[in-house]
Structures are given as C-alpha cells and as structure tokens.
Design an enzyme around this catalytic site. Structure first.
Site, PDB file in Angstrom:
ATOM      1  N   HIS A   1       0.851  -1.129  -0.109  1.00 10.37           N
ATOM      2  CA  HIS A   1      -0.047   0.013   0.229  1.00 10.37           C
ATOM      3  C   HIS A   1       0.830   1.177   0.095  1.00 10.37           C
ATOM      4  O   HIS A   1       1.672   1.240   0.841  1.00 10.37           O
ATOM      5  CB  HIS A   1      -0.869  -0.073   1.389  1.00 10.37           C
ATOM      6  CG  HIS A   1      -1.694   1.336   1.274  1.00 10.37           C
ATOM      7  ND1 HIS A   1      -1.875   1.907   2.544  1.00 10.37           N
ATOM      8  CD2 HIS A   1      -2.751   1.661   0.416  1.00 10.37           C
ATOM      9  CE1 HIS A   1      -2.936   2.774   2.221  1.00 10.37           C
ATOM     10  NE2 HIS A   1      -3.241   2.746   1.051  1.00 10.37           N
TER      11      HIS A   1
ATOM     12  N   TYR B   1       7.807  12.184  -5.212  1.00  7.70           N
ATOM     13  CA  TYR B   1       8.389  11.413  -4.300  1.00  7.70           C
ATOM     14  C   TYR B   1       9.146  10.278  -5.243  1.00  7.70           C
ATOM     15  O   TYR B   1       8.455   9.683  -6.192  1.00  7.70           O
ATOM     16  CB  TYR B   1       7.559  10.841  -3.350  1.00  7.70           C
ATOM     17  CG  TYR B   1       6.980  11.515  -2.396  1.00  7.70           C
ATOM     18  CD1 TYR B   1       7.711  12.081  -1.132  1.00  7.70           C
ATOM     19  CD2 TYR B   1       5.526  12.172  -2.509  1.00  7.70           C
ATOM     20  CE1 TYR B   1       7.164  12.831  -0.042  1.00  7.70           C
ATOM     21  CE2 TYR B   1       4.938  12.858  -1.325  1.00  7.70           C
ATOM     22  CZ  TYR B   1       5.989  13.163  -0.380  1.00  7.70           C
ATOM     23  OH  TYR B   1       5.265  13.928   0.650  1.00  7.70           O
TER      24      TYR B   1
ATOM     25  N   ASP C   1      12.759  14.808   2.013  1.00  5.32           N
ATOM     26  CA  ASP C   1      13.157  14.682   3.543  1.00  5.32           C
ATOM     27  C   ASP C   1      12.007  13.543   3.902  1.00  5.32           C
ATOM     28  O   ASP C   1      11.674  13.370   5.259  1.00  5.32           O
ATOM     29  CB  ASP C   1      12.692  15.969   4.294  1.00  5.32           C
ATOM     30  CG  ASP C   1      11.345  16.625   3.778  1.00  5.32           C
ATOM     31  OD1 ASP C   1      10.742  16.173   3.288  1.00  5.32           O
ATOM     32  OD2 ASP C   1      11.250  17.638   4.660  1.00  5.32           O
TER      33      ASP C   1
ATOM     34  N   LYS D   1      -5.206   5.645  16.240  1.00  6.04           N
ATOM     35  CA  LYS D   1      -5.187   4.551  15.264  1.00  6.04           C
ATOM     36  C   LYS D   1      -5.350   3.229  16.405  1.00  6.04           C
ATOM     37  O   LYS D   1      -5.629   2.179  15.931  1.00  6.04           O
ATOM     38  CB  LYS D   1      -4.316   4.461  14.237  1.00  6.04           C
ATOM     39  CG  LYS D   1      -4.418   5.408  13.173  1.00  6.04           C
ATOM     40  CD  LYS D   1      -3.494   5.023  12.028  1.00  6.04           C
ATOM     41  CE  LYS D   1      -2.120   4.890  12.265  1.00  6.04           C
ATOM     42  NZ  LYS D   1      -1.423   4.704  11.029  1.00  6.04           N
TER      43      LYS D   1
ATOM     44  N   HIS E   1       9.303  19.746   6.560  1.00  5.35           N
ATOM     45  CA  HIS E   1       7.873  18.869   6.482  1.00  5.35           C
ATOM     46  C   HIS E   1       6.991  19.380   7.276  1.00  5.35           C
ATOM     47  O   HIS E   1       6.127  18.455   7.692  1.00  5.35           O
ATOM     48  CB  HIS E   1       8.311  17.560   6.353  1.00  5.35           C
ATOM     49  CG  HIS E   1       7.547  16.684   5.307  1.00  5.35           C
ATOM     50  ND1 HIS E   1       7.868  16.478   3.925  1.00  5.35           N
ATOM     51  CD2 HIS E   1       6.056  16.171   5.472  1.00  5.35           C
ATOM     52  CE1 HIS E   1       6.949  15.808   3.370  1.00  5.35           C
ATOM     53  NE2 HIS E   1       5.838  15.612   4.268  1.00  5.35           N
TER      54      HIS E   1
ATOM     55  N   ARG F   1       6.562  17.351  10.547  1.00  6.57           N
ATOM     56  CA  ARG F   1       5.880  15.788  10.346  1.00  6.57           C
ATOM     57  C   ARG F   1       6.996  14.622  10.133  1.00  6.57           C
ATOM     58  O   ARG F   1       6.540  13.592  10.184  1.00  6.57           O
ATOM     59  CB  ARG F   1       4.722  16.187   9.384  1.00  6.57           C
ATOM     60  CG  ARG F   1       3.736  16.871   9.695  1.00  6.57           C
ATOM     61  CD  ARG F   1       3.068  17.369   8.412  1.00  6.57           C
ATOM     62  NE  ARG F   1       2.007  16.168   7.944  1.00  6.57           N
ATOM     63  CZ  ARG F   1       0.886  16.049   8.466  1.00  6.57           C
ATOM     64  NH1 ARG F   1       0.274  16.744   9.755  1.00  6.57           N
ATOM     65  NH2 ARG F   1       0.033  14.935   8.041  1.00  6.57           N
TER      66      ARG F   1
ATOM     67  N   GLY G   1       6.755  26.332   6.198  1.00  6.28           N
ATOM     68  CA  GLY G   1       6.736  25.953   7.631  1.00  6.28           C
ATOM     69  C   GLY G   1       6.529  27.022   8.538  1.00  6.28           C
ATOM     70  O   GLY G   1       7.657  27.897   8.583  1.00  6.28           O
TER      71      GLY G   1
ATOM     72  N   ARG H   1       2.420  32.836   8.994  1.00  5.20           N
ATOM     73  CA  ARG H   1       1.068  32.887   9.595  1.00  5.20           C
ATOM     74  C   ARG H   1       0.958  34.401   9.310  1.00  5.20           C
ATOM     75  O   ARG H   1      -0.356  34.878   9.230  1.00  5.20           O
ATOM     76  CB  ARG H   1       1.030  32.444  10.975  1.00  5.20           C
ATOM     77  CG  ARG H   1       0.904  30.979  11.242  1.00  5.20           C
ATOM     78  CD  ARG H   1      -0.213  29.949  10.125  1.00  5.20           C
ATOM     79  NE  ARG H   1      -0.241  28.838  10.421  1.00  5.20           N
ATOM     80  CZ  ARG H   1       0.722  27.890   9.974  1.00  5.20           C
ATOM     81  NH1 ARG H   1       1.468  28.378   9.221  1.00  5.20           N
ATOM     82  NH2 ARG H   1       0.738  26.474  10.315  1.00  5.20           N
TER      83      ARG H   1
ATOM     84  N   GLY I   1       1.203  25.673   3.802  1.00  6.70           N
ATOM     85  CA  GLY I   1       0.375  24.217   3.615  1.00  6.70           C
ATOM     86  C   GLY I   1      -0.902  24.005   4.540  1.00  6.70           C
ATOM     87  O   GLY I   1      -2.041  24.387   3.972  1.00  6.70           O
ATOM     88  N   ARG I   2      -0.667  24.021   5.704  1.00  6.13           N
ATOM     89  CA  ARG I   2      -1.817  23.893   6.805  1.00  6.13           C
ATOM     90  C   ARG I   2      -2.951  24.993   6.710  1.00  6.13           C
ATOM     91  O   ARG I   2      -3.815  24.883   6.630  1.00  6.13           O
ATOM     92  CB  ARG I   2      -1.273  23.785   7.947  1.00  6.13           C
ATOM     93  CG  ARG I   2      -0.541  22.636   8.319  1.00  6.13           C
ATOM     94  CD  ARG I   2      -0.363  22.281   9.963  1.00  6.13           C
ATOM     95  NE  ARG I   2       0.350  20.924  10.409  1.00  6.13           N
ATOM     96  CZ  ARG I   2       1.596  20.829  10.400  1.00  6.13           C
ATOM     97  NH1 ARG I   2       2.397  21.874  10.404  1.00  6.13           N
ATOM     98  NH2 ARG I   2       1.985  19.658  10.818  1.00  6.13           N
TER      99      ARG I   2
END
Length: 587
Positions: A156, A364, A392, A406, A476, A479, A511, A514, A533-534
């Site tokens: 996967h 990637y 990275d 999870k 990243h 993360r 990164g 804001r 991103g976020r």
C-alpha cells in the site's frame, strides 16, 4: 483509507468476470461461520456500535462471540470525538466515475436469495469480518462488499499500518470520500472478493455516515462569514470547530513531541523588523516570480495531501482560489484528487480567467520507480511548470498522536537484533541518491526541478552543481524528523555563511508562516517566496474556494501594510539590514 494508487499496484487485476469464481469465493467465506455468527444474522448488528467498541478498545475483536445490538440513537458527534481511526498519509481519490466494476449486479447474492439471503448463510456478518483483523489475515468492508487485503497492504503506497489498524472493519466512511468508485473491485484479484455483508448492517452504518455528513454540512453553514475572518489562525479555529478529531489530527499532527512544528512558528519571533521612514509608500508592488511563474504575491500553496478530508471539493477549492488570486498552487503527490482532475480544473479556470495560473507538482521517488516516472510524465505532458522533489521523506514518519488515535501497539517480540536493519516500511525509496537526479531531469524534459526538504548549505551547493533550479528549506511541517532545523533558520544560516549563494540559486522556505511580516523576514534573507500548507487546508475545509481566496487576501493586506511601514515599495528593496535576529551558537 486505501489509496487510488492501487491502480498502479502490481496487484492490479481487472478481469473479475466469472460469476462462478466470485460466488465460490463468497461461499468459501461463508464456511467460516459458527452457529453463533449465523444466529446473529437474524439479529441486526449495529455496525457503528461495533466500530465504536473496537475503536475505544472495549471489545477485543477476536473474542466476539455474541451479537452486538444496534444502537437506536447513535450520537454521531460524540462518536466522532471518540473515533480513533487513523488517516492514511498518501491517500488519493476522485469524485469522477472511472472504470466500471467487472462484478455484475447479478452476482450480488441478494439477487439470488432476496430478503432471505441471510437465512441461507450467504451473507457475512460484521462479526465474522471482525475476526480477520490481523496483518496476515486482513479483511475490510467497502459499501457492503468484503475484500481480503492481506497481501495488498504490504504494498500500500500509504503504508501497511493504516490498513492493518482498520482490518476487520467497515471502512466505507474512510474510503468512499477519497477514492474512485469501485477501486477495489477493479484492482484486486478475483479471489480477494469474499462476499457481501448483511444489508441491514450496512444500512445502519450508512445511516450513521449520512448523519455525520449532515452534521458537518450544517456546522459549516453556521460558521461566521469568511469576510469576518481577519487572521489565518482564526480561519483554522473555525475549521477545527466542526472537523472530526481524526481529520484535525491528520492536518495538525507532528512527529514525536512536535518540537519542529512549534519551532517553525517561533523562528520568526526571534527576529525584529527595522523600518525605514520618510519614504513615499503610496504605491507598492508585491509581485514576483515563484518557480519561474509570475505571482501576485511572494507566497505559494505548499503541496499538502488529503484536502478532501476537510471539504467535498478538496484540492479543487485550492485550484480555483489560487487561480482567482494569481498565486501558484503546489499539488501534492498524495492529493485526494488525481493530478488529471486537478489539471482539468486548472484548464477550466485558465479558460474562465483568460490567462494561465501557476501550478507545480510534488514528486516522491518511490521504490517502484515506474510509478513516479509515470506521474512525472503526466505532470510534464499536462503543463505543470515545475517539479518539487521532496527529499526529506525517503522513509516514513513517527507521528505519535496519530498512532495513538489509530490504536497502534508496539513491538514486544524478544530477541537480540544484531544485524543491520534493511527495507524500512513505506513506499518512498530509502535508497535514493544524488545520482537519481539524472533520470528525473531526463523525464522532466526541461521543466525546472526544485529540492523540497533541504536544511544544510552543503546540499544547496550540491543542488546547484547538479543543475537544479533551486531548493526549498523545510522540515516537512515538523511531520518527519522532530527537532530538524526550521526552514527560516536554515535560510538565515545559508545567508550568513554564503550570501552569494542566495543569488546563484533560487531559495524558498515553508513552515510556520502565518503573517505577512513573516514573509518579509524570509525575503530579507534571500528567499524568493514562502509556502503555506496547513493554512490553505483549513481554509478550504471551513469555507471552500472562498476560504482560499480569503486567506490570500489576508496575507496580501498584511504584506502590503508591512511593506509600507517598513518603507519599501518593491520586494527587491527588502534587505537583511532591515531585520535583526538573535544569534544562536550551536555546537
């Protein structure tokens, strides 16, 4: 949960045509029944009750021996708060109908037995499915159909853990919003189809899913108007007010203790601006070029995956908003929508606006090189203006908060492991080296390539020697490697050590940005632009396309205001002497 990259898996088999084989598979599965599971088919199982019990750890799947009665009053919002489903990193999907399943409706055992199907033992109960909850014996239910994914999960693209964590469950809620219809039927061997679950159980699950969708839609309608949002954090708070915990966790999760994520924002607080005065700043020009593309502002959308988790239109919201505001969109290799559909939307926007928007594609390097090579060819052929090679993430991450949600458990296997460890999990290629750039450049056919995830000056110099267009300083979003240096601090260090290098190769950061003042600080030390991103994920989740536009307008207003107060009229006038920063000494 199960990525549409299944379509590129070596397990892809689309010849599910023989009724006898499928029916045989279903009957073979039904032989697993015990008397208790057959009797339970006469008492409808509350699938959501079972899922909640599994999620909260109150029921051990292997020990289920009697039916769990349906809950007539499911508190969906409460259940969402307790839902500990993980979200796949790298899930892809589509709202567009693609290839039809080769499994004909006539093969549905309901056609054979009608409402009495369960009396013939031809339906699998969710209790039976729940028994197949191990990595070597993993079944899932998608829209009433049961599939054995015991072999597939090892390959996967989003990693094996997400499938194993949800083995033995009805995953329609996770799968349907982010995958093309009939993905599993079209891409797994015929023997992977095990049969159908009782439609009464499926209906109970579907009703709860519909209730949750309605809750989210109603909550979104009750949000304050987007024009009342005055800061990026305010938009994020609006989105978090109604998004389920698992979605919020996926968007916000950090590696391990989250130091790098926090440092990304704090890095800008270590610097102060030094304005110049008595200058005519009536007219200011924030325009620039990003990845060689004209941009209305020195910002761009960083590639971020799974926008569809927050809004039904996902990345298409970002495409529309970016096109209408003149900024560049970075498309994630793990976007919810296939690149083809995002580029189709781009073409529609180009036609509507009368000019081309900027769109670049993240790459990637994968273990199966043919997969990313096919993606690069598609991106280049369809007109993506640059490729961002993320470097990275050659191995997976350790996002502890996500793993907790999870219900992931750790390794207790005894033994002295004295040999080297090889073949880390994940579908990215841990063997990637600088030599691999030659093949990528060949595939790019002249489209500029940028390295995303750089933090050391030596790597910038190597990228320059390799003939790449530039580098993006990034950890990243915190993360991947926790405590990795922030993009802004990496930029500063490179400037202090070799200021000419900042002029010889394009440099960007992402990164923690804001505010518009953060953007100016980065520009002062040689950055061509900054990525976010976020903020765009949360903006589109809360307000769709309007949220993306509002985010750009907030930043535009802050950048213009900061430029005027700094005494500059173009971004080229922003110099390092206009910013003073604390100088750390690291040894």
């Amino acid at each position: 949960m199960i990525s549409s990259l299944l379509q590129r898996s070596h397990h892809a088999v689309r010849n599910i045509t023989k009724v006898a084989r499928v029916t045989s598979a279903s009957r073979s599965a039904s032989r697993y029944y015990t008397s208790s599971s057959q009797s339970s088919s006469r008492q409808p199982l509350g699938s959501r009750s079972l899922m909640l019990a599994v999620a909260t750890g109150t029921i051990t799947l292997a020990l289920l021996t009697r039916p769990v009665l349906a809950d007539s009053g499911v508190d969906v919002e409460k259940e969402q708060q307790e839902d500990i489903d993980g979200v796949v990193s790298g899930a892809k999907g589509s709202k567009k109908q693609r290839e039809q399943s080769d499994v004909d409706i006539a093969e549905d055992l309901r056609e054979k037995y009608g409402s009495n199907a369960e009396l013939h033992g031809e339906y699998l109960s969710l209790i039976e499915v729940a028994r197949h909850n191990l990595s070597q014996d993993a079944w899932v239910v998608v829209e009433g159909k049961v599939f054995d994914v015991s072999d597939f999960h090892k390959y996967h693209p989003g990693g094996s853990a997400i499938i194993v964590a949800n083995a033995g469950r009805d995953v329609t809620e996770l799968s349907k919003p982010v995958h093309p219809p009939r993905t599993l039927e079209n891409n797994l061997p015929p023997e992977s189809f095990k049969g159908y679950v009782n439609p009464k159980e499926v209906a109970a699950s579907a009703a709860a899913v519909k209730a949750e969708q309605d809750r989210v839609a109603n909550a979104r309608l009750k949000l304050p108007p987007p024009e009342t949002m005055l800061g990026l954090d305010e938009i994020e708070e609006s989105a978090k007010s109604f998004l389920s915990p698992r979605v919020t966790n996926y968007y916000s999760a950090s590696s391990l203790d989250g130091y790098s994520t926090a440092d990304n924002r704090n890095a800008f607080r270590k610097c102060r601006l030094l304005p110049r005065i008595m200058k005519n700043v009536n007219t200011v020009a924030p325009q620039t070029t990003i990845f060689g593309i004209p941009s209305a502002l020195p910002i761009y959308v960083s590639p971020s995956s799974n926008a569809l988790l927050g809004h039904p239109d996902g990345e298409l919201n970002i495409t529309r908003g970016a096109a209408k505001t003149g900024i560049v969109q970075g498309v994630s290799a793990a976007a919810s929508f296939p690149l083809e559909e995002i580029l189709d939307e781009k073409d529609r926007m180009d036609e509507a606006i009368g000019e081309k928007m900027g769109l670049v594609y993240q790459v990637y390097l994968q273990k199966d090189r043919s997969k990313h090579e096919a993606q690069v060819r598609e991106a280049v052929e369809r007109g993506c203006q640059a490729l961002l090679l993320t470097v990275d993430s050659n191995v997976g991450d350790l996002r502890q908060s996500t793993e907790k949600l999870k219900g992931t458990t750790g390794d207790l296997e005894p033994g002295r492991r004295m040999e080297p460890f090889t073949d880390p999990p994940g579908y990215h290629d841990p063997t990637q080296e600088w030599e691999d750039l030659a093949k990528l450049k060949e595939l790019a056919s002249g489209v500029p390539i940028y390295l995303k995830g750089v933090c050391h000056i030596d790597d910038v110099r190597k990228a320059k020697e390799a003939g790449l267009a530039g580098c993006i300083f990034s950890n990243h979003g915190g993360r991947q490697l926790d405590q990795a240096r922030t993009g802004f601090d990496s930029l500063r260090q490179v400037y202090y050590e070799d200021p000419n290098l900042c002029k010889e190769i394009e440099l960007y950061i992402d990164g923690g940005v804001r505010r518009g003042s953060d953007v100016l600080q980065a520009l002062a030390f040689g950055a061509r632009g900054v990525g976010l991103g976020r903020p765009f994920l949360y903006a589109q989740a809360a307000y769709g396309e309007q949220g993306v536009i509002r985010t750009v307008r907030i930043l535009e207003n802050e950048i213009l205001n900061a430029m005027r107060l700094m005494g500059v009229t173009t971004i080229e006038e922003i110099k390092p002497s206009m910013v003073e920063c604390l100088q750390e000494i690291w040894k």
